[in-house]
Motif scaffolding. Structure first.
Motif, PDB file in Angstrom:
ATOM      1  N   ALA A   1      -7.850  -5.207  -0.803  1.00 17.76           N
ATOM      2  CA  ALA A   1      -8.373  -4.006  -1.457  1.00 17.76           C
ATOM      3  C   ALA A   1      -7.829  -2.738  -0.803  1.00 17.76           C
ATOM      4  CB  ALA A   1      -9.912  -4.006  -1.407  1.00 17.76           C
ATOM      5  N   LEU A   2      -7.632  -2.806   0.500  1.00 23.19           N
ATOM      6  CA  LEU A   2      -7.089  -1.641   1.204  1.00 23.19           C
ATOM      7  C   LEU A   2      -5.644  -1.391   0.772  1.00 23.19           C
ATOM      8  CD1 LEU A   2      -7.432   0.566   3.338  1.00 23.19           C
ATOM      9  CD2 LEU A   2      -6.840  -1.112   5.104  1.00 23.19           C
ATOM     10  N   ILE A   3      -4.888  -2.467   0.695  1.00 22.86           N
ATOM     11  CA  ILE A   3      -3.499  -2.343   0.245  1.00 22.86           C
ATOM     12  C   ILE A   3      -3.456  -1.762  -1.169  1.00 22.86           C
ATOM     13  CG2 ILE A   3      -1.436  -3.663  -0.368  1.00 22.86           C
ATOM     14  CD1 ILE A   3      -2.161  -5.579   1.929  1.00 22.86           C
ATOM     15  N   GLU A   4      -4.317  -2.291  -2.022  1.00 24.47           N
ATOM     16  CA  GLU A   4      -4.355  -1.812  -3.405  1.00 24.47           C
ATOM     17  C   GLU A   4      -4.693  -0.323  -3.463  1.00 24.47           C
ATOM     18  OE1 GLU A   4      -3.474  -3.028  -6.095  1.00 24.47           O
ATOM     19  OE2 GLU A   4      -4.420  -1.822  -7.672  1.00 24.47           O
ATOM     20  N   TYR A   5      -5.705   0.073  -2.681  1.00 26.59           N
ATOM     21  CA  TYR A   5      -6.064   1.482  -2.711  1.00 26.59           C
ATOM     22  C   TYR A   5      -4.913   2.347  -2.221  1.00 26.59           C
ATOM     23  CZ  TYR A   5      -7.892   6.028  -1.599  1.00 26.59           C
ATOM     24  OH  TYR A   5      -8.043   7.388  -1.531  1.00 26.59           O
TER      25      TYR A   5
ATOM     26  N   LEU B   1     -14.028  -1.765   3.125  1.00 25.38           N
ATOM     27  CA  LEU B   1     -13.018  -0.811   2.668  1.00 25.38           C
ATOM     28  C   LEU B   1     -13.504   0.623   2.869  1.00 25.38           C
ATOM     29  CD1 LEU B   1     -10.356  -0.200   1.150  1.00 25.38           C
ATOM     30  CD2 LEU B   1     -11.657  -0.364  -0.992  1.00 25.38           C
ATOM     31  N   VAL B   2     -14.736   0.890   2.473  1.00 23.16           N
ATOM     32  CA  VAL B   2     -15.279   2.238   2.639  1.00 23.16           C
ATOM     33  C   VAL B   2     -15.343   2.607   4.120  1.00 23.16           C
ATOM     34  CG1 VAL B   2     -17.288   3.728   2.278  1.00 23.16           C
ATOM     35  CG2 VAL B   2     -16.570   2.132   0.479  1.00 23.16           C
TER      36      VAL B   2
ATOM     37  N   TYR C   1     -17.201 -10.338  -2.328  1.00 20.33           N
ATOM     38  CA  TYR C   1     -16.366  -9.245  -2.820  1.00 20.33           C
ATOM     39  C   TYR C   1     -16.985  -7.897  -2.449  1.00 20.33           C
ATOM     40  CZ  TYR C   1     -14.327  -6.071  -6.299  1.00 20.33           C
ATOM     41  OH  TYR C   1     -13.734  -5.013  -6.933  1.00 20.33           O
ATOM     42  N   LEU C   2     -18.296  -7.773  -2.633  1.00 13.24           N
ATOM     43  CA  LEU C   2     -18.968  -6.507  -2.326  1.00 13.24           C
ATOM     44  C   LEU C   2     -18.915  -6.208  -0.832  1.00 13.24           C
ATOM     45  CD1 LEU C   2     -22.050  -6.791  -4.729  1.00 13.24           C
ATOM     46  CD2 LEU C   2     -20.011  -5.373  -5.029  1.00 13.24           C
TER      47      LEU C   2
ATOM     48  N   ARG D   1     -13.860 -12.592   3.419  1.00 14.53           N
ATOM     49  CA  ARG D   1     -14.179 -11.179   3.187  1.00 14.53           C
ATOM     50  C   ARG D   1     -13.121 -10.284   3.828  1.00 14.53           C
ATOM     51  NH1 ARG D   1     -20.594 -11.623   4.830  1.00 14.53           N
ATOM     52  NH2 ARG D   1     -21.168 -12.972   3.072  1.00 14.53           N
ATOM     53  N   THR D   2     -12.660 -10.680   4.996  1.00 12.47           N
ATOM     54  CA  THR D   2     -11.625  -9.875   5.645  1.00 12.47           C
ATOM     55  C   THR D   2     -10.335  -9.890   4.829  1.00 12.47           C
ATOM     56  OG1 THR D   2     -12.600 -10.543   7.752  1.00 12.47           O
ATOM     57  CG2 THR D   2     -10.466  -9.453   7.850  1.00 12.47           C
TER      58      THR D   2
END
Ligand SMILES: [Mn+2]
Ligand SMILES: [Mn+2]
Lengths: 253, 224, 224, 224, 224, 224, 224, 253
Positions: free
Chosen positions: G102-106, G146-147, G139-140, G95-96
């Motif tokens: 996801a952080l990189i993508e955002y 991320l949030v 994933y969730l 998950r990490t």
């Protein structure tokens, strides 16, 4: 300015679409989980009933011509367990592939209770511990090709561990039957062996360690019963069958 | 600011402990296997007639002595002065090993294994003392396990037709219990287990009662 | 049979420990009083203007140094090699003492008290090591308490009109956190407390945000 | 936020239940006194010779019949359909009353008191059924208590020189056990108590064994 | 604002209690030593022939009487009206002392030690009543312990060849039990321990059964 | 033998206690209703503007004073010297009552209700002391509840636009906390609740921070 | 009693699992190191100005891609169909890793990394699915992390003078929250973490509020 | 001698016959218990899904012409809860007469979850607590004659107590919506009132005492949110609607 705001409301459906799939996936998973929990409760109940049935049959005085009364009882047990096997055959698709391990926590309690019942019947027939493969065979279609539900060593051993409790009941309840004293001594040796065998396996399986304590208690109960028999018959210098006969006569008279 | 030297040093200390724990765990697993084997074998005393007993005990001895490998290894692995830091990892297994040794001693010689004998048997040398020793609490725990086992043996000996055994066990256990009752145990697990000994004693007394009532054997009177 | 020699010897061992525990307890009570005093005094940092701070910190130092009496006494009382046996009795108090020392150090010099400085301040000498030492875990616990306190100080400094303090705290704590995040902590209390640090950091960041949003002070950019 | 008339209505409902509980409790205390008396008297069966038994049993009967006052009162107090809501308050007492009735029946007629006989004796009428009934579980609990008591009686009868009693008890109890083993019990108190029945049977069996082997028992026809 | 007077006053109250607790604890430790000695000595009744019993009991009496020192000291230490505040600290020890007294009384005179006799023996004077008294619950606990011990004695007396003892014990215990069963015990520890008495009674009955079956002694019929 | 005099006497003692318990319970239920009413009403302080507060507090006072009926009744019911025996039955309710009194006092006069004021308000007279008194622990529990409530009030006052309240609360609570930190609390519930006060203080500090950051009100500097 | 070949077979199966667990553990340790590195680096986004961000993100990418070694190794080690049996061992680490991706993508593309993109990036191939897959739950979990991180970033961006970021984050997070609220979650960790999302949204909203009202934000078109 | 032994074997069937009835009775009871447990799980799941649905609908920006968006959400909630009512209608015979209280422990969890969902919908529509009688009405046939399942005060209150948790979620999640700040303040007052009302009833119902602690926590969370709103808006001397507009604009731009 209007244009960008439109873009924004177009972007939204992407997340919605994505999460629509997730919702379907999660709902599917939860529904399956529910179905398995319900089926597992049914299996547990049927197995428990089978165990009661086996105790009942084992307690009945055998007909005079019955060579192997244990076998007759076991047959009826197997018969009843076929209902459980039917449930498993219907669950096959729910437990196929990687699903067994995903739902193991929901499936195991029922499976272990089934193994307890099956191994009890097996013991009554053969006086031995049912082998792993034979348990597996009962959970296959008649051609022996498709496994309804995979069998894990842990479920197998935990089911067998519960068997020792039933054997304790069987031995002590049966003591007043003709031949029951000899049977109790036999069961005592058998359970003592089981406990020793499980001892070496228990570091590997968390719950087995706890169940070994229960097995130890059951064993002590059988030992105490065997002791009571020995101490009482030691006052008389007569063979056990003769003692049995004398007691039986004084009651039936 | 936590400079990188500091961080490295601290991480070194933490990681040394992690590794140490892994190594100890391996040894404890080893010891565990040995004690489980011994307990499995000694379980047979409850169905072994007296004349076959020496051979059974003999078969356990090699495993018992092999525990010295583990205590030796631990005495090398444990850093100086850190015995008390890690001992909880193996106390249970060690108590079982001492129990096995004490049971063998009783069945062989009708004698109580002393603390120093226990340490010696398990290869725990005086010079290891800051890394590996046998604390008195653990020794006492093992003796309580011994009484638990002997009360069961008193029962099963009678089943096997050996009517003298319970009487011998009764005398041994009563002496042991008298010894225990002179100790100043504080309110902990040891105390609770000691308190439970009275159930074992009652059970043994009832076996002696059954045997003597039926004149199957008679307890010799003893000076009070 | 447990002969009376054995019983006496064992009882001697057990009673020595009982007495030892009593003695340690007395010292821990002593240490507790000292840490309570220090914590009481240091609590005033939240309402003390910057210029009065040095005097406040100075007033705590004598009590801090007097902790050496306790560590000295403990190093005499604890038998060789038994540090790890008894340390749970005082870890909490010792962590509070180290926390006090680290807070004073930060407020005096804006510097991080190192493990060896902490030991030195509290009079824990190298040569005591088998009876009295400062384990790295305890030191880290104290640093986490330091961060907890600093996040509270960031808030109260602003209330007192000191808008620079939160920015300094923010930088100090971020460095400390970066150091921590390089450590390989296992899943225990320390790990859980470390995980909770992120709430303190967020709080401090929010104070810095409030201050800079209102242009009351501005964080200087720093080399990454 | 609730409307005030809602609050009032609900408070009214809640207080009605409190009062109901008080009323039931009074009746249960009443019943408890009766069962205590009966159990006290019936305890004498263990030292009463056969010929004095009828008088003893007769002395219990008035108290037994007076239980009807309680069941009658309860059937008035309990609101329609709420039997199962409150029954835990009296099940223990009621089971003791049924046990007393069943013991008297066995000792008077060597017969098993049926469920409907028990209900009738205790004044539990068919028409009360949604407020006061005798559930199968409670009846079965009473039968288990009966077996517990009979196994004790088997022992004491022999002490009093009555060597027939254990044999009659043995036959009666075996039938009863066969009945119990027809049930599919779930893991509850009843199951646990049923499980313990085998020890009573074993005990009775040992007495029969002793008595038979000493050829002290004269053959007697079994009452049907 | 909590002014310093208030704080001082409150602290005074709190510290007085801490000191009081310490003082009581010392006395309880004293009492504990005495009861341990008595229990150790009385444990020998299970292997002492009848003729040696008086001397054994005599050897316990001085320790029993010395308990008066403790009750006297407690009555001085406990502030007026605070008996119920602190009594949990010594109830266990006091129950053991009363148990010892009741056991001596039974073995000397075959009589039941009454509540007032027990208080008198232990030096608990009427005039202490707001600081030191013997609550009825504690007395009843001691009687239950007496029954537990007598059931063990019944077994061991037979082993020693004393076949009359179980019969006497049986009568004594049955009377005691009949008394108990008339008490209105609520659902607490006392009630649970009382419920467990039936196992002791069953055990004693079985001993009497064994003895009378073998015609080793015969229970005299008694007026019901 | 337990003669019937003894039995009757003991039963008398036991039943007196049963009845006593019933009577106390009735009074405690009464007190419980009163405290719940007060808590329900006082709950409104969180949405009441400052000018409407006096009327709200006035509306609670009659219920508060009516608690004297209960303490008076209890002082009559409780037998001499038995305060500590029964006090657990009402401590929770009494603490809530004292909490309500202290909250009213703070909101009316910004003052701390003292222990003797609390006792006086609740009608606990000096001369009741062996049957009804207000132990210091219970008083301290109530003060902790007061802080819990005030930290919530600090938040809600701001929501209502009252920006001075948090500053006053902050000063009051800090004084109270300083008082508490001088007490020598042992490791019990009180200690744990005291330890949790720091969360309340942090919360209040954050409110003061928000208010002063935005210059909605400014804490007056105070002598340290 | 088991056949010895059964014993051997079962022991074989059990030991195979032990070995398997060891192997997995090694891989998880490997993955843990990687995620620790990534998290350490990504922590710098809170103090990095926008123009330096791409370089920072680039520096993380190699470590991210190297996770494929671990997933590849795991897919070889795990036996067919046993993914769910072992996955708890690595879910946290995985998950990490997904969170980092996801952080990189955002931060690179202001876009949401899809589940399949995440799996692809981490080298989790379709054909591994019964041994290694990326479950929706995991994933969730990563999206929730991320949030959490973005709400912190919204605050720190403003501190760094970047007033656009909070508004972009606000829009992104709201979409995500709307997605989450479409799910029917049961009461598990995911549900609890989802429940906490509303606080992140609230926090971001407060920043947007501050920024908007101070009219510091210049209107910017929303990237699709 | 033979004769008596025959008598003995005639006596046996009596006990057997008696226990045959008991077995049927116990099996019937256990089977019904199982059916109710399963139905209760389904009801719980459906109710939980309804609660999620209501949150989702409450979060959607209402259409401009929607006078009462809460009502629209509630309608969809009622619709979904009809599935639950259907299950209860089928269970009616299982819960008739004295059976409800016999199986209360099995039935209550689902019933409370249903009341939680129903009262949430009711709050969205009316902004009030659903009255006892209205809950009862939803569990009746369309003629309002037959009650599918009796409603106990305890189930009613425990269901409502859970509602406060959902209202907390609703209030805080909605804060970023236009008008959400005002809504949060409204919910805060409502939940504060609920807590005070339940306080006086909690001595009567064991579980309610525990749930009051959760309600207190939820209330504090809403209070904290209301505080954050108040503190931030107090820096500006503008009416709340205007503040909302400014914020909305800066985002949508
Ligand atoms: Mn079973
Ligand atoms: Mn809910």
């Amino acid at each position: 300015l209007m244009a960008t705001s439109t873009t924004a409301s177009v972007a939204l459906p992407t997340v919605t679409h994505l999460f629509d799939d997730f919702r379907a996936d999660l709902d599917d998973h939860n529904d399956r989980r529910e179905r398995l929990i319900k089926a597992s409760r049914d299996i547990t109940n049927l197995s428990k009933k089978t165990i009661f049935l086996l105790h009942r049959l084992a307690l009945e005085q055998p007909a005079a011509d019955d060579q192997n009364p244990g076998k007759r009882a076991a047959q009826q047990g197997y018969e009843k367990l076929r209902e459980v096997q039917n449930i498993y055959s219907k669950l096959q698709s729910e437990l196929v592939g990687d699903r067994f391990w995903r739902y193991q926590r929901q499936v195991s309690p029922g499976l272990q209770e089934y193994i307890e019942a099956l191994s009890f019947a097996h013991y009554l027939e053969h006086g031995t511990l049912i082998p792993f493969d034979e348990v597996q065979k009962t959970l296959m279609d008649s051609e022996g090709v498709e496994q309804y539900v995979p069998l894990s060593v842990s479920d197998y051993l935990l089911g067998l561990s519960d068997l020792t409790g039933e054997l304790m009941r069987f031995a002590i309840s049966g003591i007043s039957r003709r031949g029951g004293r000899a049977k109790a001594v036999e069961v005592c040796a058998f359970v003592r062996g089981c406990k020793a065998d499980f001892e070496r396996m228990s570091p590997y399986i968390r719950d087995l360690r706890k169940k070994q304590i229960v097995t130890a208690q059951s064993l002590e109960k059988i030992e105490d019963a065997a002791y009571a028999i020995a101490v009482r018959s030691s006052e008389y210098d007569l063979p056990p069958e003769l003692l049995d006969d004398i007691v039986a006569q004084s009651i039936s008279n | 600011k936590m400079d990188s030297d500091q961080v490295e040093k601290i991480n070194g200390l933490l990681e040394r402990d992690v590794e140490l724990r892994e190594n100890i765990k391996d040894q404890v697993n080893e010891l565990d296997k040995k004690t489980r084997t011994m307990v499995g074998l000694l379980n047979k005393i409850h169905s072994t007639p007296p004349d076959a007993l020496p051979a059974l005990l003999e078969s356990v001895r090699p495993t018992l002595l092999s525990c010295r490998d583990v205590t030796g290894a631990l005495s090398t692995i444990i850093p100086p002065n850190q015995f008390w830091r890690w001992k909880d990892m193996w106390s249970n297994s060690m108590r079982t090993a001492v129990f096995a040794a004490a049971l063998i001693e009783y069945l062989s010689n009708r004698a109580l294994l002393s603390l120093s004998q226990a340490a010696e048997l398990l290869g725990i040398k005086e010079e290891f003392s800051d890394r590996m020793t046998l604390p008195v609490e653990d020794y006492l725990h093992s003796l309580i396990s011994l009484v638990n086992e002997l009360s069961r043996l008193a029962v099963n000996a009678v089943t096997l037709g050996n009517f003298e055994e319970p009487i011998r066990i009764s005398m041994f256990v009563k002496d042991l219990f008298a010894g225990f009752s002179m100790l100043n145990l504080k309110n902990d697990t040891l105390r609770r287990r000691y308190d439970s000994l009275k159930y074992d004693i009652k059970k043994i007394e009832e076996v002696v009662y059954d045997v003597s009532l039926r004149k199957l054997a008679s307890p010799s009177p003893r000076p009070s």
